[in-house]
Every structure is written in C-alpha cells, then in structure tokens.
Design a protein around this motif. Structure first.
Motif, PDB file in Angstrom:
ATOM      1  N   VAL A  15      -8.104  -6.087   1.877  1.00 44.82           N
ATOM      2  CA  VAL A  15      -8.369  -4.788   1.280  1.00 44.82           C
ATOM      3  C   VAL A  15      -9.620  -4.764   0.415  1.00 44.82           C
ATOM      4  CG1 VAL A  15      -5.931  -4.190   1.359  1.00 44.82           C
ATOM      5  CG2 VAL A  15      -6.857  -5.199  -0.737  1.00 44.82           C
ATOM      6  N   LEU A  16     -10.100  -5.926  -0.011  1.00 41.35           N
ATOM      7  CA  LEU A  16     -11.289  -5.966  -0.858  1.00 41.35           C
ATOM      8  C   LEU A  16     -12.556  -5.926  -0.022  1.00 41.35           C
ATOM      9  CD1 LEU A  16     -10.282  -8.586  -3.562  1.00 41.35           C
ATOM     10  CD2 LEU A  16     -10.978  -6.217  -4.006  1.00 41.35           C
ATOM     11  N   ALA A  17     -13.525  -5.195  -0.508  1.00 46.02           N
ATOM     12  CA  ALA A  17     -14.851  -5.216   0.103  1.00 46.02           C
ATOM     13  C   ALA A  17     -15.470  -6.596  -0.098  1.00 46.02           C
ATOM     14  CB  ALA A  17     -15.726  -4.149  -0.537  1.00 46.02           C
ATOM     15  N   PRO A  18     -16.358  -7.015   0.811  1.00 50.72           N
ATOM     16  CA  PRO A  18     -17.093  -8.257   0.558  1.00 50.72           C
ATOM     17  C   PRO A  18     -17.780  -8.203  -0.809  1.00 50.72           C
ATOM     18  CG  PRO A  18     -17.484  -7.481   2.786  1.00 50.72           C
ATOM     19  CD  PRO A  18     -16.715  -6.393   2.083  1.00 50.72           C
ATOM     20  N   GLY A  19     -17.546  -9.215  -1.608  1.00 54.84           N
ATOM     21  CA  GLY A  19     -18.077  -9.229  -2.961  1.00 54.84           C
ATOM     22  C   GLY A  19     -17.194  -8.550  -3.980  1.00 54.84           C
ATOM     23  N   GLY A  20     -16.052  -7.978  -3.537  1.00 53.89           N
ATOM     24  CA  GLY A  20     -15.121  -7.354  -4.472  1.00 53.89           C
ATOM     25  C   GLY A  20     -14.422  -8.394  -5.334  1.00 53.89           C
ATOM     26  N   TYR A  21     -13.808  -7.943  -6.413  1.00 58.42           N
ATOM     27  CA  TYR A  21     -13.251  -8.859  -7.410  1.00 58.42           C
ATOM     28  C   TYR A  21     -11.726  -8.770  -7.496  1.00 58.42           C
ATOM     29  CZ  TYR A  21     -17.986  -9.732  -8.939  1.00 58.42           C
ATOM     30  OH  TYR A  21     -19.306 -10.094  -8.964  1.00 58.42           O
ATOM     31  N   LEU A  22     -11.125  -9.942  -7.662  1.00 59.39           N
ATOM     32  CA  LEU A  22      -9.688 -10.089  -7.850  1.00 59.39           C
ATOM     33  C   LEU A  22      -9.446 -10.739  -9.202  1.00 59.39           C
ATOM     34  CD1 LEU A  22      -6.690 -10.254  -6.855  1.00 59.39           C
ATOM     35  CD2 LEU A  22      -7.300 -12.467  -5.824  1.00 59.39           C
ATOM     36  N   LEU A  23      -8.564 -10.140 -10.013  1.00 57.18           N
ATOM     37  CA  LEU A  23      -8.179 -10.734 -11.295  1.00 57.18           C
ATOM     38  C   LEU A  23      -6.675 -10.933 -11.307  1.00 57.18           C
ATOM     39  CD1 LEU A  23      -8.753 -11.701 -14.176  1.00 57.18           C
ATOM     40  CD2 LEU A  23      -8.625  -9.304 -14.929  1.00 57.18           C
ATOM     41  N   LEU A  24      -6.260 -12.172 -11.524  1.00 60.11           N
ATOM     42  CA  LEU A  24      -4.851 -12.531 -11.599  1.00 60.11           C
ATOM     43  C   LEU A  24      -4.478 -12.871 -13.036  1.00 60.11           C
ATOM     44  CD1 LEU A  24      -4.482 -15.057  -8.621  1.00 60.11           C
ATOM     45  CD2 LEU A  24      -3.918 -12.621  -8.605  1.00 60.11           C
ATOM     46  N   GLY A  25      -3.343 -12.352 -13.482  1.00 60.34           N
ATOM     47  CA  GLY A  25      -2.721 -12.796 -14.722  1.00 60.34           C
ATOM     48  C   GLY A  25      -1.372 -13.404 -14.382  1.00 60.34           C
TER      49      GLY A  25
ATOM     50  N   TYR B  19       0.480 -10.368 -13.783  1.00 59.81           N
ATOM     51  CA  TYR B  19       1.847 -10.869 -13.866  1.00 59.81           C
ATOM     52  C   TYR B  19       2.746 -10.250 -12.797  1.00 59.81           C
ATOM     53  CZ  TYR B  19       0.063 -12.815 -18.138  1.00 59.81           C
ATOM     54  OH  TYR B  19      -0.699 -13.511 -19.035  1.00 59.81           O
ATOM     55  N   SER B  20       2.215 -10.089 -11.589  1.00 59.31           N
ATOM     56  CA  SER B  20       3.019  -9.613 -10.461  1.00 59.31           C
ATOM     57  C   SER B  20       3.231 -10.703  -9.413  1.00 59.31           C
ATOM     58  CB  SER B  20       2.387  -8.377  -9.824  1.00 59.31           C
ATOM     59  OG  SER B  20       1.037  -8.583  -9.503  1.00 59.31           O
ATOM     60  N   VAL B  21       2.243 -11.581  -9.204  1.00 63.52           N
ATOM     61  CA  VAL B  21       2.459 -12.673  -8.247  1.00 63.52           C
ATOM     62  C   VAL B  21       3.521 -13.646  -8.735  1.00 63.52           C
ATOM     63  CG1 VAL B  21       0.131 -12.531  -7.279  1.00 63.52           C
ATOM     64  CG2 VAL B  21       0.577 -14.126  -9.162  1.00 63.52           C
ATOM     65  N   ILE B  22       3.880 -13.562 -10.016  1.00 69.19           N
ATOM     66  CA  ILE B  22       4.877 -14.500 -10.550  1.00 69.19           C
ATOM     67  C   ILE B  22       6.235 -14.340  -9.880  1.00 69.19           C
ATOM     68  CG2 ILE B  22       3.728 -14.583 -12.787  1.00 69.19           C
ATOM     69  CD1 ILE B  22       6.070 -12.836 -13.878  1.00 69.19           C
ATOM     70  N   HIS B  23       6.505 -13.182  -9.290  1.00 67.93           N
ATOM     71  CA  HIS B  23       7.808 -12.944  -8.676  1.00 67.93           C
ATOM     72  C   HIS B  23       7.860 -13.306  -7.193  1.00 67.93           C
ATOM     73  CE1 HIS B  23       9.418 -11.138 -12.247  1.00 67.93           C
ATOM     74  NE2 HIS B  23       8.489 -10.206 -12.281  1.00 67.93           N
ATOM     75  N   ILE B  24       6.766 -13.782  -6.636  1.00 67.76           N
ATOM     76  CA  ILE B  24       6.735 -14.154  -5.220  1.00 67.76           C
ATOM     77  C   ILE B  24       7.142 -15.618  -5.080  1.00 67.76           C
ATOM     78  CG2 ILE B  24       5.354 -14.235  -3.122  1.00 67.76           C
ATOM     79  CD1 ILE B  24       5.703 -11.435  -4.391  1.00 67.76           C
ATOM     80  N   PRO B  25       8.174 -15.937  -4.264  1.00 66.78           N
ATOM     81  CA  PRO B  25       8.516 -17.350  -4.053  1.00 66.78           C
ATOM     82  C   PRO B  25       7.293 -18.119  -3.557  1.00 66.78           C
ATOM     83  CG  PRO B  25      10.210 -15.918  -3.137  1.00 66.78           C
ATOM     84  CD  PRO B  25       9.071 -15.025  -3.524  1.00 66.78           C
ATOM     85  N   PRO B  26       7.040 -19.296  -4.082  1.00 65.04           N
ATOM     86  CA  PRO B  26       5.820 -20.020  -3.749  1.00 65.04           C
ATOM     87  C   PRO B  26       5.507 -20.133  -2.255  1.00 65.04           C
ATOM     88  CG  PRO B  26       6.881 -21.071  -5.591  1.00 65.04           C
ATOM     89  CD  PRO B  26       7.818 -19.987  -5.142  1.00 65.04           C
ATOM     90  N   PRO B  27       6.497 -20.422  -1.371  1.00 64.52           N
ATOM     91  CA  PRO B  27       6.140 -20.511   0.059  1.00 64.52           C
ATOM     92  C   PRO B  27       5.673 -19.183   0.648  1.00 64.52           C
ATOM     93  CG  PRO B  27       8.249 -21.586  -0.373  1.00 64.52           C
ATOM     94  CD  PRO B  27       7.907 -20.799  -1.599  1.00 64.52           C
ATOM     95  N   GLU B  28       6.027 -18.071  -0.002  1.00 59.23           N
ATOM     96  CA  GLU B  28       5.678 -16.748   0.512  1.00 59.23           C
ATOM     97  C   GLU B  28       4.347 -16.234  -0.025  1.00 59.23           C
ATOM     98  OE1 GLU B  28       7.631 -15.382   2.727  1.00 59.23           O
ATOM     99  OE2 GLU B  28       9.207 -16.903   2.532  1.00 59.23           O
ATOM    100  N   LEU B  29       3.740 -16.936  -0.962  1.00 59.54           N
ATOM    101  CA  LEU B  29       2.574 -16.389  -1.643  1.00 59.54           C
ATOM    102  C   LEU B  29       1.273 -16.400  -0.836  1.00 59.54           C
ATOM    103  CD1 LEU B  29       1.517 -15.061  -4.179  1.00 59.54           C
ATOM    104  CD2 LEU B  29       1.241 -17.323  -5.205  1.00 59.54           C
ATOM    105  N   PRO B  30       0.957 -17.426  -0.026  1.00 57.57           N
ATOM    106  CA  PRO B  30      -0.347 -17.433   0.642  1.00 57.57           C
ATOM    107  C   PRO B  30      -0.703 -16.166   1.411  1.00 57.57           C
ATOM    108  CG  PRO B  30       0.648 -19.589   0.818  1.00 57.57           C
ATOM    109  CD  PRO B  30       1.689 -18.700   0.191  1.00 57.57           C
ATOM    110  N   PRO B  31       0.225 -15.542   2.162  1.00 58.64           N
ATOM    111  CA  PRO B  31      -0.179 -14.318   2.873  1.00 58.64           C
ATOM    112  C   PRO B  31      -0.599 -13.178   1.956  1.00 58.64           C
ATOM    113  CG  PRO B  31       1.837 -15.226   3.828  1.00 58.64           C
ATOM    114  CD  PRO B  31       1.587 -15.962   2.551  1.00 58.64           C
ATOM    115  N   TYR B  32      -0.150 -13.190   0.710  1.00 60.59           N
ATOM    116  CA  TYR B  32      -0.590 -12.155  -0.214  1.00 60.59           C
ATOM    117  C   TYR B  32      -2.081 -12.268  -0.487  1.00 60.59           C
ATOM    118  CZ  TYR B  32       4.183 -10.671  -1.107  1.00 60.59           C
ATOM    119  OH  TYR B  32       5.451 -10.159  -0.963  1.00 60.59           O
TER     120      TYR B  32
END
Length: 223
Positions: A140-150, A120-133
């Motif tokens: 920063v993630l290693a190949p095969g690393g995992y990302l979890l979004l809420g 619940y942190s990406v919720i505060h990013i204006p939609p046009p600004e989100l892709p670079p995140y």
C-alpha cells in the motif's frame, strides 16, 4: 477483503468490550510523552516532504493518533478491527475518516499511501502471522513512503507474550522487527528506544522505515 482470522475476531471482540474505558485512557496519552511526539513529528515531516499522499493509521483505536497526524499536517485516516472503537473515533473526530477493517488487508490501491503508522497494533499479531503484514504495508505504500511502528520491546530477549490488559500481545526485540521489515525491502531510517515511565511496565520501541522498492506490486494477504 479476505476472510478474518480467529485471532483478529478475538482481538476485535476484546476491544469492543472495553472501548469506552480504553478511549478515555488513550485520549490524552501523548501529552506526557515528548519522545514519542518527537518521532511522530519526524515521521510527519518526512511524509510531507515526499509529496501529497494520504496516510493511514493501522489499528487507530479511538482515533486520537489519527487526529494527531492530521494536526501535524497529514491527510490521515484510520482503520481498526473494533467497530466500537471506530464509532468512538467518528464521534470524537467527525472531520476525519475512519473505517472498520484489518491492517492485513487495506482497502486501498497499490502504492496509494505516502505513510503508514502502526502504533502498538502489531503487538497483537501472533509472531508466525506477522511477516505477511509487512508485505501488505509494502503493497500500500508508495515507493519511498514511510512506515512508523510503535511496540513493546523485549529488552534484548526473544519475542515474549505478556499479559496485556485487553488481548493477547507480544513484546519484540527491535532487531527482529527491523529484520522482518528488511525482508520486505524496507530500509531503516531511525530507531528509538525509551525506558518505561512511571506506570509503564516495558521499554518502548519505535522503528521508522522507508519503503525501498521501486514498485509496489505485491498482493499477499493475511486474512
């Protein structure tokens, strides 16, 4: 670290102003959320199986989720825009590392992390600004690393701004967030939608993704 954007400063200021109240509400929030705990447990198991790398929580707030990741066996640290929340996190969890900073510009090397939680942190990013995140998450993630979004899900509609109690926020269609991640070569592993519980207003979305690149060489920055 790159220069901060106005919406990031406004978000940090808003959370600073309610830090103590927010921390009190958040500390035991997972206790009544078995489905949320389940997907966090899956995330932790996959990260542990991939190898001993650190895990970052992006937008860690008062640190309760970072502590939960630690309790699941991960070498976790937290990053948040709000100095007041970071102060609380350090006080509540003195054995963990917390840093003031932006999830759009982590102070870590390329490919350093085995996992990244954005709860619940990406919720505060204006939609046009989100892709670079997502580009930064991939960096920063290693190949095969995992990302979890809420996040708050828009229940099949478009991206919707809503009256979040602290700072401007957005509800996302789960397919749209998955598409943004896919453009940065994330591979979807699982998704979960759950209906709002008593006292909650919106459906909750969760996306578990794997960094599909064989290299992590991207220097895009959002702030």
């Amino acid at each position: 670290m790159a220069e901060s954007s106005p919406y990031l400063t406004a978000t940090a200021d808003a959370y600073d102003a309610v830090a103590d109240l927010y921390a009190d509400l958040a500390r035991d929030s997972l206790d009544r959320l078995p489905l949320d705990r389940a997907i966090l447990a899956v995330f932790a198991e996959l990260v542990r199986a991939a190898g001993p790398r650190p895990v970052a929580e992006a937008g860690c707030g008062p640190g309760h989720m970072t502590a939960h990741l630690r309790n699941l066996g991960l070498d976790a640290f937290g990053v948040d825009l709000s100095p007041a929340l970071i102060d609380i996190a350090r006080k509540d969890h003195p054995d963990l590392r917390f840093e003031v900073g932006s999830m759009g510009a982590f102070d870590v090397d390329d490919g350093e992390l085995g996992g990244l939680l954005s709860w619940y942190s990406v919720i505060h990013i204006p939609p046009p600004e989100l892709p670079p995140y997502f580009a930064e998450f991939r960096r920063v993630l290693a190949p095969g690393g995992y990302l979890l979004l809420g996040f708050f899900e828009s229940e099949g509609g478009p991206v919707l701004q809503f009256d979040h109690k602290v700072a401007p926020a957005y509800r996302w269609p789960i397919d749209d967030l998955a598409d943004l991640a896919r453009k940065e070569e994330f591979v979807e592993v699982a998704r979960m939608l759950r209906e709002p519980l008593e006292g909650e207003r919106f459906r909750r979305g969760h996306l578990l993704m794997r960094c599909g690149r064989t290299t992590a060489a991207n220097t895009s920055s959002t702030e």
